[in-house]
Design a protein around this motif. Structure first.
Motif, short mmCIF file in Angstrom:
data_model
loop_
_atom_site.label_atom_id
_atom_site.label_comp_id
_atom_site.label_asym_id
_atom_site.label_seq_id
_atom_site.Cartn_x
_atom_site.Cartn_y
_atom_site.Cartn_z
N ILE A 57 11.16 19.22 39.17
CA ILE A 57 10.04 18.39 39.65
C ILE A 57 9.35 19.16 40.75
O ILE A 57 9.98 19.51 41.76
CB ILE A 57 10.54 17.01 40.13
N LEU A 58 8.07 19.45 40.54
CA LEU A 58 7.29 20.28 41.47
C LEU A 58 6.20 19.46 42.14
O LEU A 58 5.64 18.55 41.53
CB LEU A 58 6.65 21.45 40.72
N SER A 59 5.88 19.82 43.36
CA SER A 59 4.79 19.17 44.09
C SER A 59 3.46 19.55 43.47
O SER A 59 3.25 20.69 43.05
CB SER A 59 4.83 19.60 45.56
N GLY A 60 2.55 18.61 43.46
CA GLY A 60 1.19 18.87 43.01
C GLY A 60 0.26 19.14 44.17
O GLY A 60 -0.93 19.35 43.98
N VAL A 61 0.81 19.14 45.40
CA VAL A 61 -0.02 19.33 46.60
C VAL A 61 0.40 20.57 47.39
O VAL A 61 -0.44 21.36 47.80
CB VAL A 61 0.07 18.08 47.52
N LEU A 74 2.81 28.35 42.40
CA LEU A 74 3.49 27.16 41.88
C LEU A 74 3.68 26.13 42.98
O LEU A 74 3.69 26.46 44.16
CB LEU A 74 4.85 27.54 41.31
N GLY A 75 3.90 24.90 42.58
CA GLY A 75 4.18 23.86 43.55
C GLY A 75 5.57 23.98 44.11
O GLY A 75 6.47 24.57 43.51
N LYS A 76 5.76 23.40 45.28
CA LYS A 76 7.07 23.39 45.92
C LYS A 76 8.06 22.59 45.07
O LYS A 76 7.73 21.53 44.56
CB LYS A 76 6.94 22.76 47.31
N VAL A 77 9.26 23.11 44.95
CA VAL A 77 10.30 22.42 44.17
C VAL A 77 10.80 21.23 44.97
O VAL A 77 11.30 21.38 46.08
CB VAL A 77 11.46 23.38 43.83
N LEU A 78 10.66 20.04 44.42
CA LEU A 78 11.10 18.81 45.09
C LEU A 78 12.50 18.39 44.64
O LEU A 78 13.27 17.87 45.43
CB LEU A 78 10.11 17.67 44.82
N ALA A 79 12.81 18.61 43.37
CA ALA A 79 14.12 18.25 42.84
C ALA A 79 14.36 19.04 41.56
O ALA A 79 13.42 19.35 40.83
CB ALA A 79 14.21 16.75 42.57
N THR A 80 15.62 19.36 41.30
CA THR A 80 16.02 19.99 40.04
C THR A 80 17.34 19.37 39.61
O THR A 80 18.05 18.78 40.42
CB THR A 80 16.21 21.52 40.20
N GLY A 81 17.65 19.53 38.36
CA GLY A 81 18.93 19.01 37.88
C GLY A 81 19.00 18.99 36.37
O GLY A 81 18.21 19.64 35.68
N PHE A 82 19.94 18.22 35.88
CA PHE A 82 20.20 18.13 34.45
C PHE A 82 20.21 16.66 34.03
O PHE A 82 20.69 15.80 34.76
CB PHE A 82 21.55 18.77 34.12
N VAL A 83 19.70 16.41 32.81
CA VAL A 83 19.72 15.06 32.25
C VAL A 83 21.17 14.70 31.98
O VAL A 83 21.87 15.42 31.26
CB VAL A 83 18.88 14.97 30.96
#
Length: 199
Positions: A57-61, A74-83
């Motif tokens: 999940i990347l920032s749009g700002v 690229l946008g700042k990484v806000l969260a990453t992970g696995f389903v």
């Protein structure tokens, strides 16, 4: 904000399929970050993500390196992970624009656990006791031993930590349990985001 999902063939932008107002992130201290959202097909290109798909999940700002986002970064990484769940469909009705979905409008609840989920799913029956090592060294050694993808995690943002005279690995504890115990004892903070272990 952008939601990118990799089902095994590269990242695909799912942002247009995220149902408005459903994306939430629960980020507490010294526990895995949990993100939930709902997906609904908006066109015929939609593919249901499978369990274990990688999510970013990347920032749009804001830009990754700081400042505001431009076309060049690229946008700042806000969260990453696995389903962590197998997304089950909820039937909403019919939609003439979705022949690949048998003209059904479906909605999927997605649960994502941060990157340490990959470490928590694995355990090793036996690791020799650690003697005169820091908690950071112990966490790194255990992470490298249990990760199914060598080189996936980076450890260069870990503090040197506190010296522990003797520590016996317990395979019934997850990596997150061990990290939380160490961090709480030393008033540290741990987080795993975008493959980077921060401690």
């Amino acid at each position: 904000m952008k939601v990118l999902i990799n089902n095994g063939s590269g990242y695909i932008d799912y942002t247009k399929h995220v149902v408005d107002g459903t994306l939430t992130t629960e980020d507490s201290i010294n526990v895995p970050t949990l993100t939930t959202f709902q997906l609904a097909a908006t066109d015929d290109s939609f593919v249901r993500p499978s369990r274990s798909s990688r999510v970013r999940i990347l920032s749009g700002v804001y830009a990754a390196g700081g400042g505001y986002l431009s076309a060049l970064n690229l946008g700042k990484v806000l969260a990453t992970g696995f389903v962590t769940n197998q997304p089950e469909p909820t039937y909403l009705g019919l939609n003439d624009d979705l022949p690949s979905q048998d003209y059904q409008q479906l909605q999927f609840n997605i649960s994502v656990s941060s990157d340490e989920w990959l470490l928590n799913c694995q355990s090793i029956p036996y690791i020799p006791a650690f003697v005169n090592q820091t908690d950071s060294q112990i966490l790194q050694t255990i992470a490298e031993a249990v990760t199914p993808i060598p080189g996936f995690f980076s450890f260069n943002l870990m503090a040197s930590g506190t010296l522990i005279p003797y520590y016996q690995y317990d395979p019934t504890q997850t990596w997150s349990d061990i990290a939380k115990t160490f961090a709480d004892q030393n008033r540290y903070y741990y987080k795993v985001i975008d493959g980077q272990v921060i401690y």
